[in-house]
Scaffold this motif. Structure first.
Motif, PDB file in Angstrom:
ATOM      1  N   TYR A   6       0.830  -0.985   0.098  1.00  0.00           N
ATOM      2  CA  TYR A   6      -0.108  -0.074   0.119  1.00  0.00           C
ATOM      3  C   TYR A   6       0.918   1.181  -0.054  1.00  0.00           C
ATOM      4  CZ  TYR A   6      -3.095   3.381   1.694  1.00  0.00           C
ATOM      5  OH  TYR A   6      -3.795   4.724   2.048  1.00  0.00           O
ATOM      6  N   PRO A   7       0.390   2.452  -0.489  1.00  0.00           N
ATOM      7  CA  PRO A   7      -0.462   2.311  -1.573  1.00  0.00           C
ATOM      8  C   PRO A   7      -0.255   2.012  -2.965  1.00  0.00           C
ATOM      9  CG  PRO A   7       0.412   4.415  -1.345  1.00  0.00           C
ATOM     10  CD  PRO A   7       0.925   3.655  -0.556  1.00  0.00           C
ATOM     11  N   ASP A  19      -5.567 -10.289 -11.723  1.00  0.00           N
ATOM     12  CA  ASP A  19      -5.007 -11.472 -11.222  1.00  0.00           C
ATOM     13  C   ASP A  19      -5.664 -12.317 -10.257  1.00  0.00           C
ATOM     14  OD1 ASP A  19      -2.828 -11.172 -13.171  1.00  0.00           O
ATOM     15  OD2 ASP A  19      -1.294 -10.123 -11.711  1.00  0.00           O
ATOM     16  N   GLY A  20      -6.900 -11.671  -9.907  1.00  0.00           N
ATOM     17  CA  GLY A  20      -7.819 -12.427  -8.825  1.00  0.00           C
ATOM     18  C   GLY A  20      -7.787 -11.859  -7.544  1.00  0.00           C
ATOM     19  N   ALA A  21      -7.036 -10.539  -7.298  1.00  0.00           N
ATOM     20  CA  ALA A  21      -7.020  -9.918  -5.948  1.00  0.00           C
ATOM     21  C   ALA A  21      -8.410  -9.214  -5.717  1.00  0.00           C
ATOM     22  CB  ALA A  21      -5.800  -9.089  -5.623  1.00  0.00           C
ATOM     23  N   VAL A  22      -8.825  -9.137  -4.406  1.00  0.00           N
ATOM     24  CA  VAL A  22      -9.739  -8.206  -4.047  1.00  0.00           C
ATOM     25  C   VAL A  22      -9.125  -6.726  -3.810  1.00  0.00           C
ATOM     26  CG1 VAL A  22     -11.766  -7.377  -2.396  1.00  0.00           C
ATOM     27  CG2 VAL A  22     -11.262  -9.682  -3.124  1.00  0.00           C
ATOM     28  N   ILE A  23      -9.510  -5.463  -4.405  1.00  0.00           N
ATOM     29  CA  ILE A  23      -8.806  -4.249  -3.949  1.00  0.00           C
ATOM     30  C   ILE A  23      -9.777  -3.391  -3.398  1.00  0.00           C
ATOM     31  CG2 ILE A  23      -7.037  -4.654  -6.024  1.00  0.00           C
ATOM     32  CD1 ILE A  23      -8.918  -2.861  -7.534  1.00  0.00           C
ATOM     33  N   GLU A  24      -9.110  -2.651  -2.712  1.00  0.00           N
ATOM     34  CA  GLU A  24      -9.864  -1.526  -1.963  1.00  0.00           C
ATOM     35  C   GLU A  24      -9.373  -0.121  -2.351  1.00  0.00           C
ATOM     36  OE1 GLU A  24     -11.680  -1.982   2.034  1.00  0.00           O
ATOM     37  OE2 GLU A  24      -9.568  -1.379   2.430  1.00  0.00           O
ATOM     38  N   CYS A  25     -10.187   0.882  -2.154  1.00  0.00           N
ATOM     39  CA  CYS A  25     -10.093   2.196  -2.407  1.00  0.00           C
ATOM     40  C   CYS A  25     -10.183   2.938  -0.989  1.00  0.00           C
ATOM     41  CB  CYS A  25     -10.841   2.844  -3.385  1.00  0.00           C
ATOM     42  SG  CYS A  25     -10.509   4.709  -3.584  1.00  0.00           S
ATOM     43  N   SER A  26      -9.345   3.594  -0.424  1.00  0.00           N
ATOM     44  CA  SER A  26      -9.371   4.107   0.948  1.00  0.00           C
ATOM     45  C   SER A  26      -9.786   5.542   0.742  1.00  0.00           C
ATOM     46  CB  SER A  26      -8.005   4.188   1.408  1.00  0.00           C
ATOM     47  OG  SER A  26      -6.993   5.142   1.039  1.00  0.00           O
ATOM     48  N   ALA A  27     -10.228   6.066  -0.397  1.00  0.00           N
ATOM     49  CA  ALA A  27     -10.679   7.556  -0.479  1.00  0.00           C
ATOM     50  C   ALA A  27     -11.976   7.646  -1.094  1.00  0.00           C
ATOM     51  CB  ALA A  27      -9.653   8.456  -1.262  1.00  0.00           C
ATOM     52  N   CYS A  28     -12.736   6.729  -0.636  1.00  0.00           N
ATOM     53  CA  CYS A  28     -14.053   6.804  -1.261  1.00  0.00           C
ATOM     54  C   CYS A  28     -15.366   7.672  -0.529  1.00  0.00           C
ATOM     55  CB  CYS A  28     -14.931   5.282  -1.752  1.00  0.00           C
ATOM     56  SG  CYS A  28     -14.045   4.591  -2.703  1.00  0.00           S
ATOM     57  N   ASN A  29     -16.262   7.745  -0.656  1.00  0.00           N
ATOM     58  CA  ASN A  29     -17.503   8.555  -0.126  1.00  0.00           C
ATOM     59  C   ASN A  29     -17.386   7.931   1.321  1.00  0.00           C
ATOM     60  OD1 ASN A  29     -19.670   9.738   0.925  1.00  0.00           O
ATOM     61  ND2 ASN A  29     -20.621   9.616  -1.011  1.00  0.00           N
ATOM     62  N   ARG A  68      -5.367  -0.600  -2.230  1.00  0.00           N
ATOM     63  CA  ARG A  68      -4.588  -1.761  -1.591  1.00  0.00           C
ATOM     64  C   ARG A  68      -5.274  -3.013  -1.920  1.00  0.00           C
ATOM     65  NH1 ARG A  68      -6.175  -3.785   3.981  1.00  0.00           N
ATOM     66  NH2 ARG A  68      -8.487  -3.560   3.946  1.00  0.00           N
ATOM     67  N   ILE A  69      -4.356  -4.115  -2.072  1.00  0.00           N
ATOM     68  CA  ILE A  69      -4.674  -5.437  -2.003  1.00  0.00           C
ATOM     69  C   ILE A  69      -5.412  -5.914  -0.733  1.00  0.00           C
ATOM     70  CG2 ILE A  69      -4.292  -7.857  -2.458  1.00  0.00           C
ATOM     71  CD1 ILE A  69      -2.269  -6.782  -4.472  1.00  0.00           C
ATOM     72  N   VAL A  70      -6.709  -6.527  -0.406  1.00  0.00           N
ATOM     73  CA  VAL A  70      -7.155  -6.890   0.530  1.00  0.00           C
ATOM     74  C   VAL A  70      -6.637  -8.096   0.836  1.00  0.00           C
ATOM     75  CG1 VAL A  70      -9.266  -6.986   1.826  1.00  0.00           C
ATOM     76  CG2 VAL A  70      -9.231  -5.620   0.033  1.00  0.00           C
ATOM     77  N   PRO A  71      -5.926  -8.296   2.066  1.00  0.00           N
ATOM     78  CA  PRO A  71      -5.675  -9.786   2.487  1.00  0.00           C
ATOM     79  C   PRO A  71      -6.858 -10.648   2.650  1.00  0.00           C
ATOM     80  CG  PRO A  71      -4.622  -7.960   3.891  1.00  0.00           C
ATOM     81  CD  PRO A  71      -5.806  -7.261   2.961  1.00  0.00           C
TER      82      PRO A  71
END
Length: 77
Positions: A6-7, A19-29, A68-71
């Motif tokens: 991250y980031p 590639d199959g990862a779950v990703i997450e945005c930290s700056a959303c609403n 980030r990639i969510v563990p």
């Protein structure tokens, strides 16, 4: 967000999702919380990782935001 990768930039996050990862945005609403996404191989788009009929179309702000990639342990909880 303690992930060592991250980031991620938007292109890195998109590649990880492909590639199959779950990703997450930290700056959303803030009212909605962070958005987690996966890549839909059939439609070639990012979709919400739970509501996969919700196609994500990040705007310029989200693309510039830290991702980030969510563990796996967070995804399964």
């Amino acid at each position: 967000m303690s992930n060592p990768g991250y980031p991620l930039t938007w292109p890195e996050a998109l590649r990880a999702a492909k590639d199959g990862a779950v990703i997450e945005c930290s700056a959303c609403n803030p009212e909605c919380g962070n958005i987690r996404a996966i890549y839909d191989d059939a439609r070639h788009v990012l979709v919400d990782w739970i509501w996969t009929d919700w196609v994500l179309t990040p705007d310029a702000t989200d693309i510039a935001a830290p991702w980030r990639i969510v563990p796996q342990e967070e995804v399964q909880s």
